[in-house]
Design a protein around this motif. Structure first.
Motif, short mmCIF file in Angstrom:
data_model
loop_
_atom_site.label_atom_id
_atom_site.label_comp_id
_atom_site.label_asym_id
_atom_site.label_seq_id
_atom_site.Cartn_x
_atom_site.Cartn_y
_atom_site.Cartn_z
N GLY A 18 -30.35 -63.24 -79.45
CA GLY A 18 -29.00 -63.11 -78.88
C GLY A 18 -28.12 -64.28 -79.25
O GLY A 18 -26.95 -64.11 -79.61
N LYS A 19 -28.67 -65.50 -79.18
CA LYS A 19 -27.90 -66.70 -79.55
C LYS A 19 -27.55 -66.67 -81.03
O LYS A 19 -26.43 -67.01 -81.41
N ALA A 20 -28.51 -66.29 -81.87
CA ALA A 20 -28.27 -66.24 -83.31
C ALA A 20 -27.19 -65.22 -83.64
O ALA A 20 -26.31 -65.48 -84.47
N PHE A 21 -27.24 -64.06 -83.00
CA PHE A 21 -26.24 -63.02 -83.24
C PHE A 21 -24.86 -63.49 -82.80
O PHE A 21 -23.87 -63.30 -83.49
N SER A 22 -24.81 -64.16 -81.64
CA SER A 22 -23.55 -64.66 -81.12
C SER A 22 -22.94 -65.69 -82.07
O SER A 22 -21.74 -65.67 -82.35
N LEU A 23 -23.79 -66.59 -82.59
CA LEU A 23 -23.31 -67.61 -83.52
C LEU A 23 -22.80 -66.96 -84.81
O LEU A 23 -21.73 -67.32 -85.31
N ALA A 24 -23.55 -65.99 -85.32
CA ALA A 24 -23.15 -65.30 -86.55
C ALA A 24 -21.81 -64.59 -86.36
O ALA A 24 -20.95 -64.61 -87.24
N LYS A 25 -21.64 -63.98 -85.20
CA LYS A 25 -20.40 -63.26 -84.91
C LYS A 25 -19.22 -64.24 -84.86
O LYS A 25 -18.16 -63.98 -85.42
N SER A 26 -19.42 -65.38 -84.20
CA SER A 26 -18.33 -66.34 -84.09
C SER A 26 -17.99 -66.98 -85.44
O SER A 26 -16.84 -67.26 -85.73
N ILE A 27 -19.00 -67.18 -86.29
CA ILE A 27 -18.75 -67.72 -87.63
C ILE A 27 -17.96 -66.71 -88.45
O ILE A 27 -17.01 -67.07 -89.15
N SER A 28 -18.34 -65.44 -88.36
CA SER A 28 -17.66 -64.42 -89.17
C SER A 28 -16.20 -64.22 -88.72
O SER A 28 -15.34 -63.91 -89.55
N THR A 29 -15.91 -64.42 -87.44
CA THR A 29 -14.53 -64.26 -86.97
C THR A 29 -13.72 -65.54 -87.14
O THR A 29 -12.51 -65.53 -87.01
N GLY A 30 -14.41 -66.65 -87.38
CA GLY A 30 -13.72 -67.92 -87.59
C GLY A 30 -13.47 -68.70 -86.31
O GLY A 30 -12.73 -69.67 -86.31
N HIS A 31 -14.11 -68.30 -85.20
CA HIS A 31 -13.91 -69.01 -83.93
C HIS A 31 -15.00 -70.04 -83.66
O HIS A 31 -15.14 -70.52 -82.54
N SER A 32 -15.79 -70.36 -84.67
CA SER A 32 -16.92 -71.25 -84.44
C SER A 32 -16.54 -72.72 -84.66
O SER A 32 -15.77 -73.05 -85.56
N LYS A 33 -17.11 -73.61 -83.84
CA LYS A 33 -16.96 -75.05 -84.05
C LYS A 33 -18.11 -75.56 -84.92
O LYS A 33 -18.19 -76.73 -85.23
N PHE A 34 -19.02 -74.65 -85.26
CA PHE A 34 -20.24 -75.00 -85.97
C PHE A 34 -19.99 -75.49 -87.40
O PHE A 34 -20.57 -76.45 -87.84
N LEU A 35 -19.07 -74.86 -88.11
CA LEU A 35 -18.85 -75.19 -89.52
C LEU A 35 -17.49 -75.82 -89.79
O LEU A 35 -16.91 -75.66 -90.85
N ARG A 36 -16.96 -76.54 -88.83
CA ARG A 36 -15.66 -77.17 -89.05
C ARG A 36 -15.78 -78.55 -89.60
O ARG A 36 -16.63 -79.30 -89.41
#
Length: 48
Positions: free
Chosen positions: A30-48
């Motif tokens: 669930g966490k992995a899917f949530s992270l992937a979804k946020s990265i694909s939409t551009g709302h992630s702080k992970f890859l900034r």
């Protein structure tokens, strides 16, 4: 006076451990899917 409890059988122990592992796997997926979804939409702080 304290009385020692009966020993849990190996099969019961395995069943409980597998249930616990399955729950943890669901949580990680669930966490992995949530992270992937946020990265694909551009709302992630992970890859900034």
């Amino acid at each position: 006076m304290a009385v020692p409890k009966k020993r849990t059988s190996v099969s019961k122990k395995r069943i409980r451990r597998n249930i616990w592992k399955k729950k943890r796997g669901d949580l990680a997926a669930g966490k992995a899917f949530s992270l992937a979804k946020s990265i694909s939409t551009g709302h992630s702080k992970f890859l900034r």
